[in-house]
Design a protein around this motif. Structure first.
Motif, PDB file in Angstrom:
ATOM      1  N   LEU A  49       0.858  -1.187   0.000  1.00  0.00           N
ATOM      2  CA  LEU A  49       0.000   0.000   0.000  1.00  0.00           C
ATOM      3  C   LEU A  49       0.893   1.236   0.000  1.00  0.00           C
ATOM      4  O   LEU A  49       1.818   1.333   0.812  1.00  0.00           O
ATOM      5  CB  LEU A  49      -0.876  -0.013   1.259  1.00  0.00           C
ATOM      6  CG  LEU A  49      -1.656   1.276   1.579  1.00  0.00           C
ATOM      7  CD1 LEU A  49      -2.725   1.543   0.529  1.00  0.00           C
ATOM      8  CD2 LEU A  49      -2.273   1.189   2.972  1.00  0.00           C
ATOM      9  N   VAL A  60      -2.250   0.465  -4.603  1.00  0.00           N
ATOM     10  CA  VAL A  60      -2.036  -0.880  -4.075  1.00  0.00           C
ATOM     11  C   VAL A  60      -1.315  -1.669  -5.163  1.00  0.00           C
ATOM     12  O   VAL A  60      -1.765  -1.695  -6.317  1.00  0.00           O
ATOM     13  CB  VAL A  60      -3.370  -1.578  -3.709  1.00  0.00           C
ATOM     14  CG1 VAL A  60      -3.130  -3.032  -3.316  1.00  0.00           C
ATOM     15  CG2 VAL A  60      -4.064  -0.837  -2.569  1.00  0.00           C
ATOM     16  N   VAL A 100      -8.988   3.818  -3.018  1.00  0.00           N
ATOM     17  CA  VAL A 100      -7.801   3.416  -3.786  1.00  0.00           C
ATOM     18  C   VAL A 100      -7.911   3.968  -5.210  1.00  0.00           C
ATOM     19  O   VAL A 100      -8.902   3.737  -5.905  1.00  0.00           O
ATOM     20  CB  VAL A 100      -7.649   1.875  -3.792  1.00  0.00           C
ATOM     21  CG1 VAL A 100      -6.488   1.436  -4.688  1.00  0.00           C
ATOM     22  CG2 VAL A 100      -7.437   1.381  -2.361  1.00  0.00           C
ATOM     23  N   PHE A 129     -11.555  -2.692  -6.006  1.00  0.00           N
ATOM     24  CA  PHE A 129     -11.292  -1.253  -5.911  1.00  0.00           C
ATOM     25  C   PHE A 129     -11.977  -0.570  -7.097  1.00  0.00           C
ATOM     26  O   PHE A 129     -11.365  -0.337  -8.144  1.00  0.00           O
ATOM     27  CB  PHE A 129      -9.778  -0.990  -5.914  1.00  0.00           C
ATOM     28  CG  PHE A 129      -9.062  -1.748  -4.826  1.00  0.00           C
ATOM     29  CD1 PHE A 129      -9.293  -1.438  -3.493  1.00  0.00           C
ATOM     30  CD2 PHE A 129      -8.189  -2.785  -5.131  1.00  0.00           C
ATOM     31  CE1 PHE A 129      -8.658  -2.150  -2.467  1.00  0.00           C
ATOM     32  CE2 PHE A 129      -7.547  -3.499  -4.129  1.00  0.00           C
ATOM     33  CZ  PHE A 129      -7.790  -3.178  -2.789  1.00  0.00           C
TER      34      PHE A 129
END
Ligand SMILES: [Zn+2]
Length: 283
Positions: A49, A60, A100, A129
């Motif tokens: 991350l 990510v 994200v 995400f």
């Protein structure tokens, strides 16, 4: 402002020890990685991350095996991975899936890419995400759509195709910078157009070599995996990575090492010596 880094164990699983060490004889590799009664060795699957505080971008890198596995597959691969394991760990770090912005896919093998997709409440396969740009090399994507028989088992349509259907993919043509300081370098030994993220921060450099250096035991030139499509290229790419990493003091995050999240590299005569270390919390 610095970039915050967190190494996350997204999954734990097991693969055949012989396949993980290619031409290396078992008496040599089993000292470093004792196999279970089925000949398998324990492995981690790590994600990284990255929180870019200056721009608010959150990246990510890789996503582990995810949770789309039935009981038989879990048994065969010794999978310890829940569908929301990565999401829960991110949540504990204060990051929601919608936060994200960038999903960096080193390559689409199931032990790196299974975790990009999960089932929604209606049972549909959706990106974990949903707002993230999913960065992958075009050449690799095309290979994953039509792999050779040799590596077909490494690609699972159920954890890849929903990304295309959701329109979240950004296909790249070659190496380049994808976020400030974060570059991806194309590597062609393990599979076609794997990408290795390299982040040059204010106080150092962290690289994520993915399957170019799965564990600390894979340092030697001949210590590659039977899964590698072009073993000689893996050896050359690894030597080049080690040369730069030792000269410039890089930290390498280890995606599959069962015990160590990262290492540094030092030249030791004709050999490179890896020393386990922690990934810095910020750079
Ligand atoms: Zn792989």
């Amino acid at each position: 402002m610095p970039v915050r880094l967190d190494v996350i164990v997204a999954s734990r699983f097991a693969l055949d020890g012989g396949a993980m060490f290619g031409v290396v004889p078992r008496p040599l590799w089993e000292r470093r990685h004792p196999p279970d009664s089925a000949g398998r060795i324990r492995l981690a699957s790590r994600a990284l991350l990255m929180r870019f505080e200056e721009t608010g971008r959150i990246a990510v890198i890789d996503a582990g095996l995810g949770g789309l596995w039935d009981a038989r597959e879990k048994e065969r691969l010794g999978i310890e991975s829940e569908e929301d394991g990565l999401v829960r760990t991110l949540g504990a770090l204060g990051v929601n899936p919608e936060d994200v912005t960038d999903a960096v896919i080193t390559h689409l093998h199931f032990d790196h890419a299974g975790g990009w997709v999960r089932r929604d409440s209606a049972g549909r396969l959706r990106p974990v995400f949903p707002r993230a740009i999913h960065h992958v090399q075009r050449e690799h994507w095309e290979w994953a759509m039509r792999p050779a028989a040799r590596d077909r088992a490494s690609f699972l349509a159920r954890s890849i195709l929903p990304l295309e259907e959701a329109g979240v993919l950004k296909l790249a043509d070659g190496s380049g910078e994808i976020l400030p300081g974060l570059e991806v370098r194309v590597s062609k030994g393990h599979t076609l157009a794997m990408q290795v993220p390299v982040f040059r921060g204010r106080s150092g450099t962290v690289a994520f070599p993915s399957d170019l250096l799965p564990t600390t035991a894979h340092a030697g030139e001949a210590w590659g995996m039977a899964y590698d499509l072009r073993p000689l290229d893996v050896a050359a790419e690894k030597a080049a990575l080690f040369a730069t990493a030792s000269q410039e003091g890089w930290i390498l995050v280890l995606e599959h090492d069962p015990s160590h999240e990262a290492c540094t590299v030092a030249v030791s005569g004709e050999w490179f010596a890896l020393s386990p270390c922690a990934c810095p919390a910020e750079l």
